[in-house]
Design an enzyme around this catalytic site. Structure first.
Site, PDB file in Angstrom:
ATOM      1  N   LYS A 256      34.356  25.933  55.054  1.00 53.71           N
ATOM      2  CA  LYS A 256      35.194  26.119  53.850  1.00 53.71           C
ATOM      3  C   LYS A 256      35.298  24.792  53.134  1.00 53.71           C
ATOM      4  CE  LYS A 256      37.697  29.403  51.905  1.00 53.71           C
ATOM      5  NZ  LYS A 256      37.548  30.876  52.006  1.00 53.71           N
TER       6      LYS A 256
ATOM      7  N   ASP B  50      36.345  31.416  46.074  1.00 50.80           N
ATOM      8  CA  ASP B  50      37.638  31.692  46.718  1.00 50.80           C
ATOM      9  C   ASP B  50      38.653  31.515  45.586  1.00 50.80           C
ATOM     10  OD1 ASP B  50      38.852  32.040  49.630  1.00 50.80           O
ATOM     11  OD2 ASP B  50      40.180  30.650  48.612  1.00 50.80           O
TER      12      ASP B  50
HETATM   13  P1  NDP Z   1      41.606  34.483  42.582  1.00 49.31           P
HETATM   14  O1  NDP Z   1      41.661  33.053  42.179  1.00 49.31           O
HETATM   15  O2  NDP Z   1      40.692  35.403  41.886  1.00 49.31           O
HETATM   16  O3  NDP Z   1      43.065  35.115  42.528  1.00 49.31           O
HETATM   17  C1  NDP Z   1      44.124  34.583  43.245  1.00 49.31           C
HETATM   18  C2  NDP Z   1      45.368  35.388  42.983  1.00 49.31           C
HETATM   19  O4  NDP Z   1      46.369  34.989  43.910  1.00 49.31           O
HETATM   20  C3  NDP Z   1      45.941  35.149  41.592  1.00 49.31           C
HETATM   21  O5  NDP Z   1      46.587  36.283  41.152  1.00 49.31           O
HETATM   22  C4  NDP Z   1      46.928  34.008  41.860  1.00 49.31           C
HETATM   23  O6  NDP Z   1      47.973  33.925  40.907  1.00 49.31           O
HETATM   24  C5  NDP Z   1      47.481  34.421  43.202  1.00 49.31           C
HETATM   25  N1  NDP Z   1      47.955  33.211  43.897  1.00 49.31           N
HETATM   26  C6  NDP Z   1      47.243  32.111  44.196  1.00 49.31           C
HETATM   27  N2  NDP Z   1      48.014  31.189  44.787  1.00 49.31           N
HETATM   28  C7  NDP Z   1      49.234  31.730  44.846  1.00 49.31           C
HETATM   29  C8  NDP Z   1      50.464  31.272  45.348  1.00 49.31           C
HETATM   30  N3  NDP Z   1      50.591  30.040  45.887  1.00 49.31           N
HETATM   31  N4  NDP Z   1      51.517  32.132  45.273  1.00 49.31           N
HETATM   32  C9  NDP Z   1      51.397  33.364  44.715  1.00 49.31           C
HETATM   33  N5  NDP Z   1      50.250  33.840  44.209  1.00 49.31           N
HETATM   34  C10 NDP Z   1      49.194  33.039  44.275  1.00 49.31           C
HETATM   35  O7  NDP Z   1      41.290  34.448  44.158  1.00 49.31           O
HETATM   36  P2  NDP Z   1      40.760  35.631  45.091  1.00 49.31           P
HETATM   37  O8  NDP Z   1      41.246  36.937  44.633  1.00 49.31           O
HETATM   38  O9  NDP Z   1      39.310  35.412  45.283  1.00 49.31           O
HETATM   39  O10 NDP Z   1      41.446  35.244  46.469  1.00 49.31           O
HETATM   40  C11 NDP Z   1      42.694  35.782  46.882  1.00 49.31           C
HETATM   41  C12 NDP Z   1      42.828  35.656  48.390  1.00 49.31           C
HETATM   42  O11 NDP Z   1      41.763  36.374  49.020  1.00 49.31           O
HETATM   43  C13 NDP Z   1      42.733  34.228  48.942  1.00 49.31           C
HETATM   44  O12 NDP Z   1      43.581  34.131  50.062  1.00 49.31           O
HETATM   45  C14 NDP Z   1      41.292  34.117  49.391  1.00 49.31           C
HETATM   46  O13 NDP Z   1      41.131  33.145  50.396  1.00 49.31           O
HETATM   47  C15 NDP Z   1      41.071  35.524  49.923  1.00 49.31           C
HETATM   48  N6  NDP Z   1      39.682  35.969  50.031  1.00 49.31           N
HETATM   49  C16 NDP Z   1      38.853  35.966  48.944  1.00 49.31           C
HETATM   50  C17 NDP Z   1      37.562  36.420  49.059  1.00 49.31           C
HETATM   51  C18 NDP Z   1      36.646  36.519  47.904  1.00 49.31           C
HETATM   52  O14 NDP Z   1      35.534  37.024  48.069  1.00 49.31           O
HETATM   53  N7  NDP Z   1      37.021  36.100  46.706  1.00 49.31           N
HETATM   54  C19 NDP Z   1      37.027  36.860  50.355  1.00 49.31           C
HETATM   55  C20 NDP Z   1      38.015  36.904  51.417  1.00 49.31           C
HETATM   56  C21 NDP Z   1      39.272  36.451  51.240  1.00 49.31           C
HETATM   57  P3  NDP Z   1      47.989  32.745  39.821  1.00 49.31           P
HETATM   58  O15 NDP Z   1      47.012  33.158  38.778  1.00 49.31           O
HETATM   59  O16 NDP Z   1      49.387  32.698  39.346  1.00 49.31           O
HETATM   60  O17 NDP Z   1      47.575  31.490  40.534  1.00 49.31           O
HETATM   61  O1  2IT Z   2      37.468  33.822  52.590  1.00 47.80           O
HETATM   62  C1  2IT Z   2      36.331  34.296  52.391  1.00 47.80           C
HETATM   63  O2  2IT Z   2      35.777  35.010  53.228  1.00 47.80           O
HETATM   64  C2  2IT Z   2      35.679  34.000  51.117  1.00 47.80           C
HETATM   65  N1  2IT Z   2      36.287  33.353  50.266  1.00 47.80           N
HETATM   66  C3  2IT Z   2      34.272  34.467  50.861  1.00 47.80           C
HETATM   67  C4  2IT Z   2      33.275  33.553  51.506  1.00 47.80           C
HETATM   68  C5  2IT Z   2      31.835  33.815  51.181  1.00 47.80           C
HETATM   69  O3  2IT Z   2      31.039  32.993  51.612  1.00 47.80           O
HETATM   70  O4  2IT Z   2      31.487  34.818  50.546  1.00 47.80           O
END
Ligand code: NDP
Ligand code: 2IT
Length: 447
Positions: free
Chosen positions: A128, A168
């Site tokens: 990461k 992420d």
């Molecule tokens: P995005 O940046 O697309 O969206 C993040 C969302 O979470 C936004 O709505 C943001 O709100 C909110 N957020 C972020 N930080 C905070 C906080 N401190 N408190 C409250 N809300 C918060 O990210 P993703 O959707 O890609 O990721 C979301 C989660 O999913 C993370 O934990 C990530 O690690 C996990 N994840 C993502 C994957 C992927 O493929 N993208 C795969 C597996 C897990 P705001 O706009 O206000 O910051």
């Molecule tokens: O937390 C996660 O699994 C991710 N942000 C996706 C990682 C990836 O390599 O697709």
């Protein structure tokens, strides 16, 4: 030596070596606490010091990221990459750009990624990275200059068979494009060094949707085991980013109704179901706040305070924002309101105390390592397509994703049975993820 003496000693060493890193401590403790029965059965892991090796990243990279904003002011951010474990394949895992990013947060994410990637059954190690850069409010030009500066250092550490980053929080298609472009320019090499690429230049159909869709597929498996289905269920989701949006899309396709979404400022409650096209326009195109939603949807309400999203009554809760966003109070409210499943779309969004509440109240809890593995799984499929220089159809990728999620559900359920913790999917995911990595490490000698 008793298993709990071993895990306690490893944990104490982690505390000593990594002072001031509470998220990393939390993630390590959660895994160690569930491995007792495995170590009792397989003392060879203890002898080979597998745990001691697993909690230490293979390599840690920290670097300066200087960049210039549109007014000519100079800024300096800190970039990181934690290459945690390569027993199962090249390091694989996302990059996070958020002002809260620290070594602790990226180490917890890298550590969890090792087990998650193992559960997918694909050839991927875990890593990461990211930076304490805040893309919010920055112009495209500023984001591009930041990404180029970030890659001007990171390029030397990554590669399609070495380390393959992805998105992420704060890193989506735009950022991946800028970083890929700079890598290509420096290395003179068009190669699959990132996943989540644009569809015209090596990306996989279905990668954008994969984490959210996969989350819903595994929740469906858990519902089926209870003799229920998604049709007619009410769902609350936190966040309104990539994972939240595509989880909402799949829930709606399968006949459920998403009634709440949030961002870091507050949440919307839409009792008739959220209108997803509006959310996509606001969040993905205009990059605006979720509160704007209620301007065009009068039956919905907005309230400040993102944690209160869990006060909305629901059958299924999908935390999809960030770590430790769902605490013990929220867990009690969800259990009291009759929630039957909590599946983690985010990484470690539920505090340990919240998870205890779910276990005690028989709320099915699916941990992030298993439940959000669909994203990295389709990243693995993107790597496979890149290696063959071909593109799969959306349907093929989606069918593979569904199969992988069903398989993860089977693996973790089976581990709960075999290791005497029925119903504890968090332990099941840790155990099943761990054994595969541990066996590979044993086979590969002392490295
Ligand atoms: P995005 O940046 O697309 O969206 C993040 C969302 O979470 C936004 O709505 C943001 O709100 C909110 N957020 C972020 N930080 C905070 C906080 N401190 N408190 C409250 N809300 C918060 O990210 P993703 O959707 O890609 O990721 C979301 C989660 O999913 C993370 O934990 C990530 O690690 C996990 N994840 C993502 C994957 C992927 O493929 N993208 C795969 C597996 C897990 P705001 O706009 O206000 O910051
Ligand atoms: O937390 C996660 O699994 C991710 N942000 C996706 C990682 C990836 O390599 O697709």
């Amino acid at each position: 030596m008793a298993a709990n003496t071993v895990t306690q000693a490893v944990y104490e060493q982690v505390l000593k070596r990594n002072p001031g890193e509470p998220e990393f401590h939390q993630a390590v403790k959660e895994v160690l606490d569930s491995l007792g029965p495995v170590l009792e059965k397989k003392p060879q892991y203890v002898e080979a010091k597998i745990l001691e090796r697993m909690v230490e990243p293979e390599r840690q990279i920290m670097f300066r990221v200087p960049w210039q904003d549109d007014k000519g002011n100079i800024h300096v951010n800190r970039g990181f990459r934690f290459e945690f474990n390569s027993a199962l394949g090249p390091y694989k895992g996302g990059l996070r750009f958020h002002p809260t990013v620290s070594a602790s947060i990226l180490k917890f994410l890298g550590f969890e990624q090792v087990f998650k990637n193992s559960l997918t059954g694909l050839m991927m190690g875990g890593g990461k990275g990211g930076a304490d850069f805040d893309p919010k409010g920055k112009s495209d030009g500023e984001v591009m200059r930041f990404c180029q500066s970030f890659m001007t250092e990171l390029f030397r550490h990554v590669g399609p068979n070495t380390d393959v980053p992805a998105g992420d929080i704060g890193v989506g298609g735009r950022e991946i494009g800028f970083m890929f472009g700079q890598y290509k320019r420096i290395c003179n090499d068009f190669t699959g060094v990132f996943t989540g690429k644009g569809l015209e230049w090596g990306g996989s159909l279905g990668r954008t949707e994969a984490t959210g869709y996969g989350l819903v597929y595994i929740a469906e498996e858990a519902l089926e085991a209870l003799g229920k289905g998604l049709e007619g269920t009410t769902v609350s989701i936190s966040g309104s980013g990539n994972v939240a949006i595509y989880a909402t899309e799949k829930i709606h396709q399968l006949g459920g109704k998403v009634v709440a979404l949030s961002d870091s400022n507050g949440f919307i409650h839409a009792p008739n179901g959220v209108h997803l096209d509006t959310v996509k326009q606001l969040k993905l195109v205009e990059r605006k706040r979720i509160k704007e939603y209620v301007k065009t949807h009068k039956t919905a309400t907005y309230a400040e305070g993102c944690n209160d999203v869990w006060n909305v009554k629901c059958d299924i809760a999908l935390p999809c924002a960030t770590q430790n966003e769902l605490d013990v109070t929220a867990a009690r409210t969800l259990a009291k309101n009759g929630c039957i499943i909590v599946a983690e779309g985010a990484n470690m969004p539920c505090t340990p105390e919240a998870v205890d509440v779910f276990q005690k109240n028989k709320v099915v809890f699916l941990p992030g390592k298993a439940a959000n593995a669909g994203g990295v799984a389709v990243s693995g499929l993107e790597m496979a397509q890149n290696s063959q220089r071909i593109f799969w159809t959306f349907e093929k990728t989606d069918t593979e994703l569904k199969g992988i999620m069903a398989n993860i559900y089977k693996k973790i359920s089976h581990a709960t049975q075999e290791y005497g913790c029925p119903g504890n999917f968090a332990a099941g995911a840790n155990i099943a993820g761990f054994i595969k990595v541990a066996n590979a490490m044993l086979a590969q000698g002392l490295v």
